[in-house]
Design a protein around this motif. Sequence first.
Motif, PDB file in Angstrom:
ATOM      1  N   GLU A   1      34.900  -2.007 -13.978  1.00  0.00           N
ATOM      2  CA  GLU A   1      36.307  -1.632 -13.952  1.00  0.00           C
ATOM      3  C   GLU A   1      37.178  -2.851 -14.221  1.00  0.00           C
ATOM      4  O   GLU A   1      36.810  -3.696 -15.030  1.00  0.00           O
ATOM      5  CB  GLU A   1      36.630  -0.964 -12.613  1.00  0.00           C
ATOM      6  N   MET A   2      38.307  -3.004 -13.525  1.00  0.00           N
ATOM      7  CA  MET A   2      39.267  -4.056 -13.844  1.00  0.00           C
ATOM      8  C   MET A   2      38.783  -5.437 -13.405  1.00  0.00           C
ATOM      9  O   MET A   2      39.184  -6.449 -13.969  1.00  0.00           O
ATOM     10  CB  MET A   2      40.614  -3.757 -13.181  1.00  0.00           C
TER      11      MET A   2
ATOM     12  N   LEU B   1      42.880   3.257 -10.486  1.00  0.00           N
ATOM     13  CA  LEU B   1      44.335   3.173 -10.620  1.00  0.00           C
ATOM     14  C   LEU B   1      44.689   2.002 -11.541  1.00  0.00           C
ATOM     15  O   LEU B   1      45.245   0.978 -11.126  1.00  0.00           O
ATOM     16  CB  LEU B   1      44.977   2.996  -9.247  1.00  0.00           C
ATOM     17  N   ARG B   2      44.345   2.171 -12.801  1.00  0.00           N
ATOM     18  CA  ARG B   2      44.558   1.110 -13.784  1.00  0.00           C
ATOM     19  C   ARG B   2      46.027   0.740 -13.913  1.00  0.00           C
ATOM     20  O   ARG B   2      46.349  -0.370 -14.364  1.00  0.00           O
ATOM     21  CB  ARG B   2      44.009   1.547 -15.140  1.00  0.00           C
ATOM     22  N   GLU B   3      46.886   1.664 -13.542  1.00  0.00           N
ATOM     23  CA  GLU B   3      48.314   1.398 -13.645  1.00  0.00           C
ATOM     24  C   GLU B   3      48.744   0.230 -12.766  1.00  0.00           C
ATOM     25  O   GLU B   3      49.754  -0.426 -13.051  1.00  0.00           O
ATOM     26  CB  GLU B   3      49.121   2.644 -13.251  1.00  0.00           C
ATOM     27  N   ILE B   4      47.985  -0.054 -11.689  1.00  0.00           N
ATOM     28  CA  ILE B   4      48.413  -1.108 -10.770  1.00  0.00           C
ATOM     29  C   ILE B   4      47.339  -2.146 -10.490  1.00  0.00           C
ATOM     30  O   ILE B   4      47.640  -3.202  -9.934  1.00  0.00           O
ATOM     31  CB  ILE B   4      48.901  -0.524  -9.428  1.00  0.00           C
ATOM     32  N   ASN B   5      46.077  -1.900 -10.863  1.00  0.00           N
ATOM     33  CA  ASN B   5      45.011  -2.866 -10.589  1.00  0.00           C
ATOM     34  C   ASN B   5      45.111  -4.093 -11.488  1.00  0.00           C
ATOM     35  O   ASN B   5      45.794  -4.090 -12.516  1.00  0.00           O
ATOM     36  CB  ASN B   5      43.636  -2.198 -10.759  1.00  0.00           C
TER      37      ASN B   5
ATOM     38  N   GLY C   1      36.664  -7.492  -9.658  1.00  0.00           N
ATOM     39  CA  GLY C   1      36.771  -7.617  -8.209  1.00  0.00           C
ATOM     40  C   GLY C   1      36.861  -6.257  -7.556  1.00  0.00           C
ATOM     41  O   GLY C   1      36.241  -5.285  -7.986  1.00  0.00           O
ATOM     42  N   PHE C   2      37.651  -6.160  -6.492  1.00  0.00           N
ATOM     43  CA  PHE C   2      37.937  -4.874  -5.868  1.00  0.00           C
ATOM     44  C   PHE C   2      39.092  -4.203  -6.597  1.00  0.00           C
ATOM     45  O   PHE C   2      40.115  -4.841  -6.871  1.00  0.00           O
ATOM     46  CB  PHE C   2      38.300  -5.054  -4.393  1.00  0.00           C
ATOM     47  N   ASP C   3      38.946  -2.925  -6.888  1.00  0.00           N
ATOM     48  CA  ASP C   3      40.003  -2.120  -7.483  1.00  0.00           C
ATOM     49  C   ASP C   3      40.375  -0.983  -6.551  1.00  0.00           C
ATOM     50  O   ASP C   3      39.569  -0.544  -5.717  1.00  0.00           O
ATOM     51  CB  ASP C   3      39.554  -1.506  -8.817  1.00  0.00           C
ATOM     52  N   LEU C   4      41.590  -0.478  -6.702  1.00  0.00           N
ATOM     53  CA  LEU C   4      42.037   0.710  -5.989  1.00  0.00           C
ATOM     54  C   LEU C   4      41.696   1.957  -6.807  1.00  0.00           C
ATOM     55  O   LEU C   4      41.842   1.967  -8.045  1.00  0.00           O
ATOM     56  CB  LEU C   4      43.546   0.657  -5.749  1.00  0.00           C
ATOM     57  N   TYR C   5      41.249   2.987  -6.124  1.00  0.00           N
ATOM     58  CA  TYR C   5      40.883   4.272  -6.732  1.00  0.00           C
ATOM     59  C   TYR C   5      41.585   5.403  -5.997  1.00  0.00           C
ATOM     60  O   TYR C   5      41.934   5.268  -4.817  1.00  0.00           O
ATOM     61  CB  TYR C   5      39.368   4.513  -6.636  1.00  0.00           C
ATOM     62  N   PHE C   6      41.786   6.521  -6.705  1.00  0.00           N
ATOM     63  CA  PHE C   6      42.249   7.718  -6.004  1.00  0.00           C
ATOM     64  C   PHE C   6      41.305   8.872  -6.316  1.00  0.00           C
ATOM     65  O   PHE C   6      40.644   8.909  -7.351  1.00  0.00           O
ATOM     66  CB  PHE C   6      43.696   8.080  -6.383  1.00  0.00           C
ATOM     67  N   VAL C   7      41.248   9.818  -5.364  1.00  0.00           N
ATOM     68  CA  VAL C   7      40.329  10.950  -5.477  1.00  0.00           C
ATOM     69  C   VAL C   7      40.875  12.074  -4.604  1.00  0.00           C
ATOM     70  O   VAL C   7      41.653  11.832  -3.670  1.00  0.00           O
ATOM     71  CB  VAL C   7      38.904  10.541  -5.023  1.00  0.00           C
TER      72      VAL C   7
END
Length: 334
Positions: free
Chosen positions: A320-321, A36-40, A323-329
């Motif tokens: 990815e961005m 979720l690059r839009e918010i990470n 640290g910890f990033d949010l993902y959707f699936v």
Amino acid sequence: MRAYVSTLLAFASLFFLSCESQKLKNGQFPDQPVNLREINSPYDDINSDIPFINHQVPLVFSTNRSNPQTRDFNLTVRFLDFTWDKSEGVLRVNSSNTLFDKGFESFRDMVRRTESTSNEKGPYSFIDSPPDRLLLYSREVDGVYSIFAEPEVLDFSNRRIQSFRMTENSSHEMYPSFYGKEFVKGAETTSNGRPELMLFTSNKDGQFDLYETELPSSQSVLLFLFKNEPKTIRKLSLNSTSNDHMPFVFGDLLVFASDRPGGYGGYDLYYSKKTVSGWSEPVNLGPQINSVHDEYRPVVSSYPEFANQLMIFSSNRPGEMGGFDLYFVGIPKF
């Protein structure tokens, strides 16, 4: 013979177009995790909550981006819009705080009021007495996480109470999640009965386990939880000798994170189904979703125009961005 072949080709063409039309008609969340690059951010973004069943989602999550020096976690909210383009068969994801309208400004302000110099994690919103929405979360105080509520609760003596405990004060209590026969997270305003049980995690026995407690139907959920009286809690049968943590219930589906043996490395995501005899044996969500790194706090929601369900989780997988990033699936409608 030639006429027969022509008829067969025409039928095959119509069948293909029908299948293609059906494929484009129903939305499809991807079966591979998408960042979720839009918010990470380059910091840690974890522990989300999906407040509403709607393609426009004010996603609440925990992040340490706000205080790079202290790196304490605060809750924040970003608007996500999942839209299925039927003509192109494409999922479009948009994030913009300009999507907030007056109906969501009070919710955003409520999230902001949880901010402190301590760590806030594991948000969970619900409606106790319509139309008021409440936000539960866990805050670390003197090294121990307890469950807090925003806004504060007035008890029977009109005292303002912020937090409650289910076990002794020396253990962590985190990740509350409600469920019941007619209760579906995020759809409380349209249906759906009231929650009958609360599930949460605690490390009271050394490792994190999943616990539940029954919620009486005769009073407000929060008034019962905040009442200064002993409560009966019990472990779920699906617990292991490892850490079973960060649960979320959507309908009859329980998803959680565990570092039990047999996974792909670190914490993996698992699911279990509610049956008449209890929770089913947990099933690993597999290598398409899990990695050799840590996958944390999954949350699930469902959308009528999509053929599968949305799951959002966090992971510290590399590349990815940061640290910890949010993902959707997308996951099946089990």
